[in-house]
Design an enzyme around this catalytic site. Structure first.
Site, PDB file in Angstrom:
ATOM      1  N   ARG A 244       0.858  -1.179   0.000  1.00  6.91           N
ATOM      2  CA  ARG A 244       0.000   0.000   0.000  1.00  6.91           C
ATOM      3  C   ARG A 244       0.897   1.232   0.000  1.00  6.91           C
ATOM      4  O   ARG A 244       1.941   1.252   0.652  1.00  6.91           O
ATOM      5  CB  ARG A 244      -0.903   0.026   1.233  1.00  6.91           C
ATOM      6  CG  ARG A 244      -2.102  -0.911   1.166  1.00  6.91           C
ATOM      7  CD  ARG A 244      -3.141  -0.447   0.125  1.00  6.91           C
ATOM      8  NE  ARG A 244      -4.315  -1.301   0.108  1.00  6.91           N
ATOM      9  CZ  ARG A 244      -4.490  -2.346  -0.717  1.00  6.91           C
ATOM     10  NH1 ARG A 244      -3.555  -2.662  -1.588  1.00  6.91           N
ATOM     11  NH2 ARG A 244      -5.594  -3.052  -0.665  1.00  6.91           N
ATOM     12  N   GLU A 273      -3.099   7.728  -3.853  1.00  5.88           N
ATOM     13  CA  GLU A 273      -3.659   7.246  -5.116  1.00  5.88           C
ATOM     14  C   GLU A 273      -5.010   7.889  -5.403  1.00  5.88           C
ATOM     15  O   GLU A 273      -5.803   8.069  -4.473  1.00  5.88           O
ATOM     16  CB  GLU A 273      -3.882   5.721  -5.028  1.00  5.88           C
ATOM     17  CG  GLU A 273      -2.645   4.934  -5.285  1.00  5.88           C
ATOM     18  CD  GLU A 273      -2.875   3.431  -5.231  1.00  5.88           C
ATOM     19  OE1 GLU A 273      -1.956   2.724  -4.796  1.00  5.88           O
ATOM     20  OE2 GLU A 273      -3.962   2.976  -5.620  1.00  5.88           O
ATOM     21  N   HIS A 291      -1.015   0.597  -9.807  1.00  4.38           N
ATOM     22  CA  HIS A 291      -1.688  -0.390  -8.948  1.00  4.38           C
ATOM     23  C   HIS A 291      -2.241  -1.568  -9.769  1.00  4.38           C
ATOM     24  O   HIS A 291      -3.458  -1.801  -9.822  1.00  4.38           O
ATOM     25  CB  HIS A 291      -2.815   0.267  -8.130  1.00  4.38           C
ATOM     26  CG  HIS A 291      -3.127  -0.486  -6.853  1.00  4.38           C
ATOM     27  ND1 HIS A 291      -3.534   0.120  -5.697  1.00  4.38           N
ATOM     28  CD2 HIS A 291      -3.087  -1.811  -6.570  1.00  4.38           C
ATOM     29  CE1 HIS A 291      -3.735  -0.798  -4.748  1.00  4.38           C
ATOM     30  NE2 HIS A 291      -3.477  -1.978  -5.269  1.00  4.38           N
TER      31      HIS A 291
HETATM   32  C1  DGY Z   1      -5.529  -5.941  -2.922  1.00  8.23           C
HETATM   33  O1  DGY Z   1      -6.213  -6.944  -3.143  1.00  8.23           O
HETATM   34  O2  DGY Z   1      -5.368  -5.495  -1.798  1.00  8.23           O
HETATM   35  C2  DGY Z   1      -4.890  -5.316  -4.085  1.00  8.23           C
HETATM   36  O3  DGY Z   1      -4.217  -4.172  -3.775  1.00  8.23           O
HETATM   37  C3  DGY Z   1      -5.904  -5.078  -5.161  1.00  8.23           C
HETATM   38  O4  DGY Z   1      -5.221  -5.190  -6.333  1.00  8.23           O
END
Ligand code: DGY
Length: 328
Positions: A244, A273, A291
């Site tokens: 993240r 983001e 992403h």
């Molecule tokens: C998640 O599943 O947490 C991913 O970041 C989505 O692509």
């Protein structure tokens, strides 16, 4: 007279692959958002009003306002993602709303993407592509766009869950040595299989040639990579983030990349983001992708189906397949 049975109401607050919707439609009346861009909060609140289940994407914030808008009959929030930092889990628990996520089904896709970023950053592939696309003149040369080999280099994995382990397996195939930092040690057999050495985060940062982040985002991991931790890395090392964005202090990373504190970075996720720190755009040594960790047809379909099955299970009075937590 036959008893009146009402079908549950389900809102899907982002566009998901059809197989997931089909599973939901078998048991309930489904409202679905049909556009790729996420709905704005008022649209979400209107859509979830009175629903029994909400299937959410990471672009939907599930907090007390959302839960108030939904109402007391809401039983489950099924997130179509493994990460669930978009959801206030404590607020859901306080209202006996079950939260589920989609672990497992995106492990390989995300690990593939992390490996791709490791290769792109260390072999300067995005720089090379920019040369070709911009029609800049170029010439093969012994010293032209030299990168760094992975063989015999150390990969430091922060967060040794399913995805971290899957990245370790891939990196081994590229001849890398594995170190990891995690809350707990993995079983000795797995350490032996991966040739993985458990380390304190500071030691891992100081000794790794590539550091890859696979920890969940939480207050504990906010800005885990900051000016101090980046300074512990080698000037020849690379940082890769597919977890993240806010795990990395982007302003500090820009400075580290500009001043040679580290050699380069590969980022799939960003602190704010979809905005990207303009400083990163100036850094030739940063590989930036939007992403895409789980972005394969197969993976996104599996995520949608798993989320739908979680919602269906709860609405049918069964245990969800992959709960984040159970209500108290
Ligand atoms: C998640 O599943 O947490 C991913 O970041 C989505 O692509």
């Amino acid at each position: 007279m036959s008893p009146v049975t009402t079908r549950p109401r389900i809102a899907v607050t982002g566009r998901i692959p059809t197989p997931g919707l089909e599973e939901l439609r078998l048991i309930g009346d489904v409202w679905e958002w049909e556009h790729d861009a996420p709905p704005d909060p008022p649209t979400v609140y209107a859509a979830v009003n009175g629903v029994d289940a909400a299937v959410t994407l990471l672009t939907t914030k599930v907090d007390n306002t959302f839960l108030d808008a939904a109402g007391p009959q809401l039983k489950v929030v099924a997130n179509v993602a493994v990460g669930y930092n978009n959801i206030d889990v404590a607020a859901c628990a306080a209202r006996n709303v079950i939260v589920t996520n989609t672990p497992g089904v995106l492990t390989d896709a995300t690990a593939d993407l992390a490996m791709a970023l490791i290769l792109m950053a260390t072999r300067r592939l995005a720089e090379g592509e920019r040369v070709i696309r911009s029609q800049t003149s170029w010439q093969w040369g012994m010293f032209y766009l030299l990168g760094t080999s992975l063989q015999g280099r150390r990969l430091g994995i922060i967060g040794m869950g399913d995805i971290g382990i899957a990245v370790a397996r891939r990196a081994r195939a590229f001849g890398m040595e594995i170190a990891y930092a995690n809350r707990r040690r993995v079983p000795p057999e797995l350490e032996a299989e991966l040739g993985a050495t458990f380390m304190a985060t500071d030691d891992l940062l100081a000794t790794s040639d590539v550091v890859t982040l696979h920890c969940p985002y939480s207050p504990d991991t906010h800005h885990l990579m900051n000016s101090a931790t980046l300074a512990r890395m080698r000037p020849t090392a690379f940082l890769v983030n597919t977890s993240r964005g806010p795990v990395v202090d982007e302003a500090a990373l820009v400075k580290a990349l500009e001043h040679g504190v580290i050699a380069g970075a590969g980022l799939d996720v960003f602190e704010h983001e979809p905005d990207v720190n303009p400083g990163l755009l100036r850094c030739e040594n940063a590989v930036l992708v939007p992403h895409l960790g789980s972005a394969t047809v197969e993976t996104r379909t599996a995520m949608a189906v798993l989320a739908a099955r979680n919602a269906v299970a709860v609405l049918s009075g069964l245990s969800p397949l992959t709960p984040v937590m159970r209500p108290v």
